[in-house]
Design a protein around this motif. Sequence first.
Motif, PDB file in Angstrom:
ATOM      1  N   LEU A   1      49.435-137.983  45.873  1.00 58.42           N
ATOM      2  CA  LEU A   1      49.327-138.062  44.419  1.00 58.42           C
ATOM      3  C   LEU A   1      48.344-137.032  43.871  1.00 58.42           C
ATOM      4  O   LEU A   1      48.637-136.358  42.879  1.00 58.42           O
ATOM      5  CB  LEU A   1      48.905-139.473  43.998  1.00 58.42           C
ATOM      6  CG  LEU A   1      48.807-139.725  42.493  1.00 58.42           C
ATOM      7  CD1 LEU A   1      50.141-139.455  41.795  1.00 58.42           C
ATOM      8  CD2 LEU A   1      48.330-141.137  42.211  1.00 58.42           C
ATOM      9  N   ASP A   2      47.186-136.876  44.502  1.00 59.48           N
ATOM     10  CA  ASP A   2      46.210-135.904  44.006  1.00 59.48           C
ATOM     11  C   ASP A   2      46.745-134.476  44.111  1.00 59.48           C
ATOM     12  O   ASP A   2      46.451-133.629  43.261  1.00 59.48           O
ATOM     13  CB  ASP A   2      44.869-136.039  44.743  1.00 59.48           C
ATOM     14  CG  ASP A   2      44.988-135.787  46.246  1.00 59.48           C
ATOM     15  OD1 ASP A   2      45.940-136.302  46.870  1.00 59.48           O
ATOM     16  OD2 ASP A   2      44.132-135.077  46.803  1.00 59.48           O
ATOM     17  N   GLU A   3      47.569-134.223  45.140  1.00 55.84           N
ATOM     18  CA  GLU A   3      48.152-132.886  45.298  1.00 55.84           C
ATOM     19  C   GLU A   3      49.216-132.634  44.233  1.00 55.84           C
ATOM     20  O   GLU A   3      49.310-131.523  43.694  1.00 55.84           O
ATOM     21  CB  GLU A   3      48.757-132.752  46.693  1.00 55.84           C
ATOM     22  CG  GLU A   3      47.702-132.758  47.795  1.00 55.84           C
ATOM     23  CD  GLU A   3      48.280-132.819  49.187  1.00 55.84           C
ATOM     24  OE1 GLU A   3      47.597-132.338  50.123  1.00 55.84           O
ATOM     25  OE2 GLU A   3      49.403-133.348  49.376  1.00 55.84           O
ATOM     26  N   ILE A   4      49.989-133.651  43.910  1.00 56.99           N
ATOM     27  CA  ILE A   4      50.984-133.519  42.832  1.00 56.99           C
ATOM     28  C   ILE A   4      50.281-133.234  41.511  1.00 56.99           C
ATOM     29  O   ILE A   4      50.656-132.324  40.775  1.00 56.99           O
ATOM     30  CB  ILE A   4      51.845-134.796  42.729  1.00 56.99           C
ATOM     31  CG1 ILE A   4      52.758-134.917  43.950  1.00 56.99           C
ATOM     32  CG2 ILE A   4      52.664-134.804  41.436  1.00 56.99           C
ATOM     33  CD1 ILE A   4      53.498-136.235  44.049  1.00 56.99           C
ATOM     34  N   LYS A   5      49.235-134.013  41.223  1.00 54.17           N
ATOM     35  CA  LYS A   5      48.529-133.856  39.949  1.00 54.17           C
ATOM     36  C   LYS A   5      47.773-132.533  39.834  1.00 54.17           C
ATOM     37  O   LYS A   5      47.435-132.103  38.736  1.00 54.17           O
ATOM     38  CB  LYS A   5      47.573-135.024  39.735  1.00 54.17           C
ATOM     39  CG  LYS A   5      48.272-136.321  39.352  1.00 54.17           C
ATOM     40  CD  LYS A   5      47.260-137.398  39.005  1.00 54.17           C
ATOM     41  CE  LYS A   5      47.919-138.621  38.438  1.00 54.17           C
ATOM     42  NZ  LYS A   5      46.955-139.656  38.049  1.00 54.17           N
ATOM     43  N   SER A   6      47.504-131.891  40.974  1.00 49.98           N
ATOM     44  CA  SER A   6      46.778-130.619  40.934  1.00 49.98           C
ATOM     45  C   SER A   6      47.693-129.434  40.604  1.00 49.98           C
ATOM     46  O   SER A   6      47.214-128.336  40.325  1.00 49.98           O
ATOM     47  CB  SER A   6      46.057-130.363  42.260  1.00 49.98           C
ATOM     48  OG  SER A   6      46.990-130.043  43.275  1.00 49.98           O
TER      49      SER A   6
ATOM     50  N   GLY B   1      55.746-135.508  52.308  1.00 46.89           N
ATOM     51  CA  GLY B   1      55.662-134.957  50.960  1.00 46.89           C
ATOM     52  C   GLY B   1      54.205-134.769  50.561  1.00 46.89           C
ATOM     53  O   GLY B   1      53.298-134.886  51.396  1.00 46.89           O
ATOM     54  N   LEU B   2      53.995-134.518  49.275  1.00 46.23           N
ATOM     55  CA  LEU B   2      52.640-134.324  48.773  1.00 46.23           C
ATOM     56  C   LEU B   2      52.011-135.662  48.386  1.00 46.23           C
ATOM     57  O   LEU B   2      52.708-136.594  47.999  1.00 46.23           O
ATOM     58  CB  LEU B   2      52.657-133.396  47.552  1.00 46.23           C
ATOM     59  CG  LEU B   2      53.223-131.996  47.754  1.00 46.23           C
ATOM     60  CD1 LEU B   2      53.022-131.168  46.486  1.00 46.23           C
ATOM     61  CD2 LEU B   2      52.599-131.293  48.943  1.00 46.23           C
TER      62      LEU B   2
ATOM     63  N   THR C   1      55.415-125.253  54.837  1.00 46.47           N
ATOM     64  CA  THR C   1      56.208-125.469  53.626  1.00 46.47           C
ATOM     65  C   THR C   1      55.449-126.349  52.635  1.00 46.47           C
ATOM     66  O   THR C   1      55.423-126.067  51.430  1.00 46.47           O
ATOM     67  CB  THR C   1      57.572-126.095  53.974  1.00 46.47           C
ATOM     68  OG1 THR C   1      58.254-125.224  54.873  1.00 46.47           O
ATOM     69  CG2 THR C   1      58.424-126.286  52.733  1.00 46.47           C
ATOM     70  N   LEU C   2      54.825-127.411  53.116  1.00 48.09           N
ATOM     71  CA  LEU C   2      54.050-128.281  52.223  1.00 48.09           C
ATOM     72  C   LEU C   2      52.854-127.540  51.634  1.00 48.09           C
ATOM     73  O   LEU C   2      52.479-127.774  50.480  1.00 48.09           O
ATOM     74  CB  LEU C   2      53.593-129.541  52.964  1.00 48.09           C
ATOM     75  CG  LEU C   2      54.703-130.543  53.297  1.00 48.09           C
ATOM     76  CD1 LEU C   2      54.159-131.678  54.144  1.00 48.09           C
ATOM     77  CD2 LEU C   2      55.357-131.077  52.033  1.00 48.09           C
TER      78      LEU C   2
END
Length: 197
Positions: free
Chosen positions: A148-153, A145-146, A77-78
């Motif tokens: 920070l770098d994954e959120i920003k991507s 959860g994700l 899911t992630l």
Amino acid sequence: ATLEYMLPHLKKATIGATFVPALGSRPGSALTVNPHEIAHDLADILGGTARHLPAPFLMASEESAAMMGREPDVAATLELARKATLGLYGLGGTEPGTGPLIEAIGPSGELEKLTKAGAVGDVSGIYFNAQGEYVPSSVEKRIIGLRLDEIKSIPRRAVVARGEGKVNVIAAAGRSGIFSHLVTDQATASRILKSIS
């Protein structure tokens, strides 16, 4: 909570998207967080499908969070969340009533450490200061959860936030590059513009 508040105002549509929660759930608290319920509601309203993230929001330890993250359903899911073309996020603050993490980490002293380090708010349990700079914490290592770098991507990242208690948090998040789009009300937008001018 703000994302949930937004749901009744959406118009029915059929967009065929898959809605994936990128954060675990925190049921049974005063500030209940159920991203999987929001994902299912969005799918119902917008004619798509939803995926469930079978994990708590905040684990008891870094070790248990790492173990949970390796569970096949959680990991899958992630991974879908990392491939999103649009992310929808709320923002948490550091004052009482401004986010689901406050009541969870307040008694442990972690919140006090974060505010001493300059933290003013968080996105998915990842904290930042008034200049929008990342504030490392032990809290984020316990969150499912994700990063920070994954959120920003994620190409488009929309923050849904409102209210006087979130003005400085929204402004700081804007400086951080966490979001590319902001959904708020007129009063909050006016206060934000005054605070940064």
